[in-house]
Design a protein around this motif. Structure first.
Motif, PDB file in Angstrom:
ATOM      1  N   SER A  35       3.581  -4.145  -6.246  1.00  0.00           N
ATOM      2  CA  SER A  35       3.217  -4.602  -4.915  1.00  0.00           C
ATOM      3  C   SER A  35       4.163  -4.033  -3.893  1.00  0.00           C
ATOM      4  O   SER A  35       5.306  -3.735  -4.163  1.00  0.00           O
ATOM      5  CB  SER A  35       3.266  -6.132  -4.841  1.00  0.00           C
ATOM      6  N   GLY A  36       3.659  -3.939  -2.695  1.00  0.00           N
ATOM      7  CA  GLY A  36       4.489  -3.508  -1.588  1.00  0.00           C
ATOM      8  C   GLY A  36       5.083  -4.713  -0.897  1.00  0.00           C
ATOM      9  O   GLY A  36       4.981  -5.839  -1.355  1.00  0.00           O
ATOM     10  N   ALA A  37       5.676  -4.466   0.250  1.00  0.00           N
ATOM     11  CA  ALA A  37       6.323  -5.536   0.991  1.00  0.00           C
ATOM     12  C   ALA A  37       5.327  -6.592   1.435  1.00  0.00           C
ATOM     13  O   ALA A  37       5.654  -7.753   1.560  1.00  0.00           O
ATOM     14  CB  ALA A  37       7.039  -4.942   2.201  1.00  0.00           C
ATOM     15  N   ASN A  38       4.091  -6.183   1.674  1.00  0.00           N
ATOM     16  CA  ASN A  38       3.100  -7.152   2.140  1.00  0.00           C
ATOM     17  C   ASN A  38       2.347  -7.814   0.992  1.00  0.00           C
ATOM     18  O   ASN A  38       1.402  -8.547   1.231  1.00  0.00           O
ATOM     19  CB  ASN A  38       2.125  -6.474   3.106  1.00  0.00           C
ATOM     20  N   GLY A  39       2.744  -7.568  -0.249  1.00  0.00           N
ATOM     21  CA  GLY A  39       2.167  -8.274  -1.381  1.00  0.00           C
ATOM     22  C   GLY A  39       0.868  -7.690  -1.912  1.00  0.00           C
ATOM     23  O   GLY A  39       0.225  -8.305  -2.739  1.00  0.00           O
ATOM     24  N   THR A  40       0.451  -6.534  -1.440  1.00  0.00           N
ATOM     25  CA  THR A  40      -0.764  -5.937  -1.960  1.00  0.00           C
ATOM     26  C   THR A  40      -0.416  -4.796  -2.894  1.00  0.00           C
ATOM     27  O   THR A  40       0.634  -4.181  -2.772  1.00  0.00           O
ATOM     28  CB  THR A  40      -1.675  -5.406  -0.827  1.00  0.00           C
ATOM     29  N   ASP A  41      -1.307  -4.498  -3.813  1.00  0.00           N
ATOM     30  CA  ASP A  41      -1.017  -3.438  -4.774  1.00  0.00           C
ATOM     31  C   ASP A  41      -1.203  -2.068  -4.138  1.00  0.00           C
ATOM     32  O   ASP A  41      -1.730  -1.927  -3.035  1.00  0.00           O
ATOM     33  CB  ASP A  41      -1.857  -3.613  -6.037  1.00  0.00           C
ATOM     34  N   ILE A  42      -0.762  -1.055  -4.850  1.00  0.00           N
ATOM     35  CA  ILE A  42      -0.760   0.316  -4.339  1.00  0.00           C
ATOM     36  C   ILE A  42      -2.167   0.787  -3.997  1.00  0.00           C
ATOM     37  O   ILE A  42      -2.392   1.375  -2.935  1.00  0.00           O
ATOM     38  CB  ILE A  42      -0.091   1.247  -5.379  1.00  0.00           C
ATOM     39  N   VAL A  43      -3.112   0.536  -4.885  1.00  0.00           N
ATOM     40  CA  VAL A  43      -4.488   0.999  -4.667  1.00  0.00           C
ATOM     41  C   VAL A  43      -5.062   0.392  -3.393  1.00  0.00           C
ATOM     42  O   VAL A  43      -5.691   1.082  -2.579  1.00  0.00           O
ATOM     43  CB  VAL A  43      -5.362   0.676  -5.904  1.00  0.00           C
ATOM     44  N   THR A  44      -4.826  -0.893  -3.194  1.00  0.00           N
ATOM     45  CA  THR A  44      -5.337  -1.565  -1.999  1.00  0.00           C
ATOM     46  C   THR A  44      -4.679  -1.020  -0.741  1.00  0.00           C
ATOM     47  O   THR A  44      -5.343  -0.851   0.290  1.00  0.00           O
ATOM     48  CB  THR A  44      -5.098  -3.080  -2.113  1.00  0.00           C
ATOM     49  N   ARG A  45      -3.391  -0.757  -0.813  1.00  0.00           N
ATOM     50  CA  ARG A  45      -2.695  -0.210   0.361  1.00  0.00           C
ATOM     51  C   ARG A  45      -3.214   1.178   0.716  1.00  0.00           C
ATOM     52  O   ARG A  45      -3.404   1.488   1.900  1.00  0.00           O
ATOM     53  CB  ARG A  45      -1.193  -0.190   0.093  1.00  0.00           C
ATOM     54  N   ILE A  46      -3.482   2.009  -0.273  1.00  0.00           N
ATOM     55  CA  ILE A  46      -4.021   3.346   0.013  1.00  0.00           C
ATOM     56  C   ILE A  46      -5.432   3.228   0.572  1.00  0.00           C
ATOM     57  O   ILE A  46      -5.803   3.955   1.503  1.00  0.00           O
ATOM     58  CB  ILE A  46      -3.972   4.244  -1.239  1.00  0.00           C
TER      59      ILE A  46
END
Length: 143
Positions: free
Chosen positions: A72-83
């Motif tokens: 997860s990133g700083a905002n709590g979402t996974d990499i795929v979702t962030r991309i």
């Protein structure tokens, strides 16, 4: 079991430069889970296997939290979702995004080409995105 679990956690924490996380409250949780496991068998006494299974469940839960934190990133979402969010933000009104425009943005944000490909593959399988055969253009699938 509890003593060895505390010792193991303390040595893991020391190696990672962190604080040990096994507490007396967790001991109570293990006991409650062991009681629940015994009740599932319609037994009024807790067996050693109940305690062992409760400890295994606690370790599995802890491991899954660590996996979530690593993915997860700083905002709590996974990499795929962030991309996917980047793709959505960059998508022009024409509805066609060039891969050559997307890739440098993703790389600049700390993602790898493998992360980008995993995102495209996942959303393509979900029939949300469509990538042409040459992998040069990305479009949203019309519903």
């Amino acid at each position: 079991e509890y003593v060895s679990m505390r010792q193991e956690d303390a040595s893991d924490a020391k190696a990672a430069g962190a604080q040990a996380l096994v507490t007396a409250r967790q001991l109570l949780s293990v006991l409650r889970m062991a009681q629940a496991l015994a009740r599932l068998r319609f037994d009024e006494e807790i067996s050693h296997s109940d305690v062992t299974e409760a400890i295994r469940l606690m370790k599995a839960s802890k491991a899954s939290l660590e996996d979530d934190e690593n993915n997860s990133g700083a905002n709590g979402t996974d990499i795929v979702t962030r991309i996917y969010g980047i793709i959505r933000d960059l998508m022009p009104e024409s509805g066609v995004l060039k891969y050559s425009e997307l890739e440098p943005v993703c790389l600049a944000k700390g993602f790898t080409t493998n992360h980008l490909e995993r995102c495209l593959d996942e959303y393509e399988q979900l029939n949300v995105l469509q990538v042409n055969a040459a992998r040069t253009k990305i479009t949203f699938v019309e519903t």
